[in-house]
Design a protein around this motif. Structure first.
Motif, short mmCIF file in Angstrom:
data_model
loop_
_atom_site.label_atom_id
_atom_site.label_comp_id
_atom_site.label_asym_id
_atom_site.label_seq_id
_atom_site.Cartn_x
_atom_site.Cartn_y
_atom_site.Cartn_z
N GLN A 97 34.91 36.57 51.01
CA GLN A 97 35.79 37.79 50.03
C GLN A 97 37.26 37.70 50.69
O GLN A 97 38.35 37.97 50.08
CB GLN A 97 35.28 39.05 50.22
CG GLN A 97 34.11 38.93 49.23
CD GLN A 97 33.28 40.57 49.35
OE1 GLN A 97 34.09 41.45 49.55
NE2 GLN A 97 32.17 40.80 48.66
N SER A 98 37.49 37.53 52.01
CA SER A 98 38.71 37.48 52.56
C SER A 98 39.48 36.19 52.01
O SER A 98 40.59 36.27 51.74
CB SER A 98 38.55 37.32 53.98
OG SER A 98 38.30 38.58 54.78
N LYS A 101 40.60 37.01 48.30
CA LYS A 101 41.43 37.95 48.29
C LYS A 101 42.93 37.73 48.99
O LYS A 101 43.77 38.22 48.03
CB LYS A 101 40.94 39.41 49.38
CG LYS A 101 41.82 40.50 49.20
CD LYS A 101 41.31 41.76 50.10
CE LYS A 101 42.27 42.97 50.18
NZ LYS A 101 41.81 43.79 51.08
#
Length: 274
Positions: A97-98, A101
């Motif tokens: 997810q990082s 994002k």
């Protein structure tokens, strides 16, 4: 390499990775995103509450931010833009997810063989991060006072599906000013004559406008040993491979070859997903 993600458990291995990431960021005008994952045992989680409200989570998040402050004060990070984040996901999900994002270009992770990477990325997370990450993953084994890559081994079976990761490898090599040594490992169970191997490799590479490379066929008992022994013979600075989900390096590297190389190779390893 404008955005570099460094997952950290604040260990020596993780700091070795951060030092390499800092060098790359300084050389190429990049920023570093530090990520610490706090894993909360699921039996302690109330389904009706948020992770963020758990006493354990609050404690470990505060502790992590204090450790971040001490880490960011290190001289080798002077002049760099550092972003810090503490997450409460599973390790693989937090990294994934990082990357999405922040549109991460490269993940740099520390490892000291099995006791390093597998200690930080418990169990199947190792496989999930290294072998399925859509973002290239650079695994650092030791401290590098000066991280320089002159000889870059790219191991593959050189089928068409490996062209996309090889294009990424070329971009990485160009940034670092490295020579790519294309490597096909011949094993007793998967033997290919030199004529057929050279024909396949020549057809593969001619579709790219890249001249700083060599082609190599190496015979060994298995692929892992072949990659490591060839890399040692030319004093390679980096080993690269393409990963194909559960199938390892295309159809050529089956099972856990990519994970085995990450854990056992003494040199840095970078993976590119097909």
């Amino acid at each position: 390499m404008k955005k570099i993600l460094v997952p950290t458990d604040f260990s020596k291995q993780a700091e070795n990775a951060l030092k390499v990431a800092a060098q790359l960021a300084k050389q190429h005008g990049g920023e570093i995103y530090l990520l610490h994952i706090v894993e909360i045992p699921m039996h302690k989680v109330d389904p009706l509450s948020s992770y963020n409200n758990l006493p354990e989570a609050i404690y470990f998040m505060k502790l992590a931010h204090k450790q971040f402050e001490a880490l960011k004060a290190k001289p080798y990070l002077n002049g760099l833009t550092i972003h810090e984040h503490v997450d409460l996901h599973e390790i693989f999900k937090g990294i994934f997810q990082s990357c999405k994002k922040h549109e991460i270009d490269l993940v740099v992770m520390g490892s000291n063989g099995v006791s390093g990477l597998r200690e930080m990325l418990i169990g199947s997370n190792t496989e999930k991060v290294v072998r399925t990450s859509e973002t290239p993953v650079l695994v650092i084994k030791n401290e590098h006072e000066k991280f320089r890559v002159k000889n870059f081994v790219f191991a593959s079976d050189f089928k068409d599906e490996c062209k996309t990761p090889f294009k990424k490898a070329i971009g990485f090599a160009e940034v670092l000013g490295a020579k790519i040594h294309l490597l096909m490992v011949n094993t007793p169970n998967k033997f290919l004559t030199s004529a057929k191997a050279n024909k396949r490799m020549d057809a593969f590479v001619k579709t790219f406008k890249y001249a700083n490379y060599s082609t190599n066929i190496y015979n060994d008992l298995n692929i892992e040993k072949g990659v490591m022994n060839f890399s040692k013979s030319i004093h390679a600075d980096l080993i690269g491979m393409s990963t194909h989900g559960r199938q390892g390096i295309s159809h050529f590297f089956n099972g856990s070859i990519s994970e085995d190389l990450v854990n056992h190779a003494k040199r840095p390893v970078i993976t590119f997903k097909i």
